[in-house]
Motif scaffolding. Structure first.
Motif, PDB file in Angstrom:
ATOM      1  N   SER A   4       0.841  -1.191   0.000  1.00  5.63           N
ATOM      2  CA  SER A   4       0.000   0.000   0.000  1.00  5.63           C
ATOM      3  C   SER A   4       0.876   1.240   0.000  1.00  5.63           C
ATOM      4  CB  SER A   4      -0.902   0.026   1.228  1.00  5.63           C
ATOM      5  OG  SER A   4      -1.769  -1.068   1.209  1.00  5.63           O
ATOM      6  N   LYS A   5       0.394   2.259  -0.680  1.00  4.70           N
ATOM      7  CA  LYS A   5       1.108   3.531  -0.711  1.00  4.70           C
ATOM      8  C   LYS A   5       0.256   4.550   0.045  1.00  4.70           C
ATOM      9  CE  LYS A   5       2.946   6.955  -3.873  1.00  4.70           C
ATOM     10  NZ  LYS A   5       3.089   7.372  -5.250  1.00  4.70           N
ATOM     11  N   ALA A   7      -1.519   7.913   0.977  1.00  3.70           N
ATOM     12  CA  ALA A   7      -2.123   8.948   0.154  1.00  3.70           C
ATOM     13  C   ALA A   7      -1.444  10.293   0.381  1.00  3.70           C
ATOM     14  CB  ALA A   7      -3.613   9.064   0.468  1.00  3.70           C
ATOM     15  N   LYS A   8      -1.410  11.087  -0.646  1.00  5.18           N
ATOM     16  CA  LYS A   8      -0.929  12.464  -0.527  1.00  5.18           C
ATOM     17  C   LYS A   8      -2.153  13.323  -0.253  1.00  5.18           C
ATOM     18  CE  LYS A   8       2.922  11.720  -3.626  1.00  5.18           C
ATOM     19  NZ  LYS A   8       3.568  12.063  -4.882  1.00  5.18           N
ATOM     20  N   TYR A  31      -4.424   5.737   2.741  1.00  6.16           N
ATOM     21  CA  TYR A  31      -3.611   5.139   1.700  1.00  6.16           C
ATOM     22  C   TYR A  31      -4.276   5.326   0.345  1.00  6.16           C
ATOM     23  CZ  TYR A  31      -6.809   1.139   1.780  1.00  6.16           C
ATOM     24  OH  TYR A  31      -7.916   0.360   1.710  1.00  6.16           O
ATOM     25  N   ASP A  32      -3.488   5.227  -0.679  1.00  5.88           N
ATOM     26  CA  ASP A  32      -3.955   5.404  -2.050  1.00  5.88           C
ATOM     27  C   ASP A  32      -4.465   4.063  -2.564  1.00  5.88           C
ATOM     28  OD1 ASP A  32      -4.324   5.912  -4.744  1.00  5.88           O
ATOM     29  OD2 ASP A  32      -2.419   6.973  -4.989  1.00  5.88           O
ATOM     30  N   HIS A  33      -5.782   3.890  -2.601  1.00  4.47           N
ATOM     31  CA  HIS A  33      -6.331   2.597  -3.012  1.00  4.47           C
ATOM     32  C   HIS A  33      -6.090   2.293  -4.485  1.00  4.47           C
ATOM     33  CE1 HIS A  33      -9.752   5.059  -4.339  1.00  4.47           C
ATOM     34  NE2 HIS A  33     -10.068   4.054  -5.107  1.00  4.47           N
TER      35      HIS A  33
END
Length: 52
Positions: A4-5, A7-8, A31-33
């Motif tokens: 997972s990354k 989120a910005k 997080y960036d889904h």
């Protein structure tokens, strides 16, 4: 394994998360889904070699 990354987030979004954390007394992560989704689709690709 799917990575997972985070989120910005815009400053206003961060403030909203902080308020929710205080209200709920928990730690929230954003997080960036889309990153997770793309990786998940790649793992379902029939061209991907799966050693297990």
């Amino acid at each position: 394994m799917v990575k997972s990354k985070f989120a910005k987030l815009e400053p206003a979004q961060i403030e909203e998360l902080i308020k929710l954390e205080e209200k709920l007394e928990v730690t929230l992560l954003a997080y960036d889904h889309f990153v997770t989704e793309e990786q998940s689709q790649e793992s379902n690709n029939t061209n991907t070699i799966n050693p297990s």
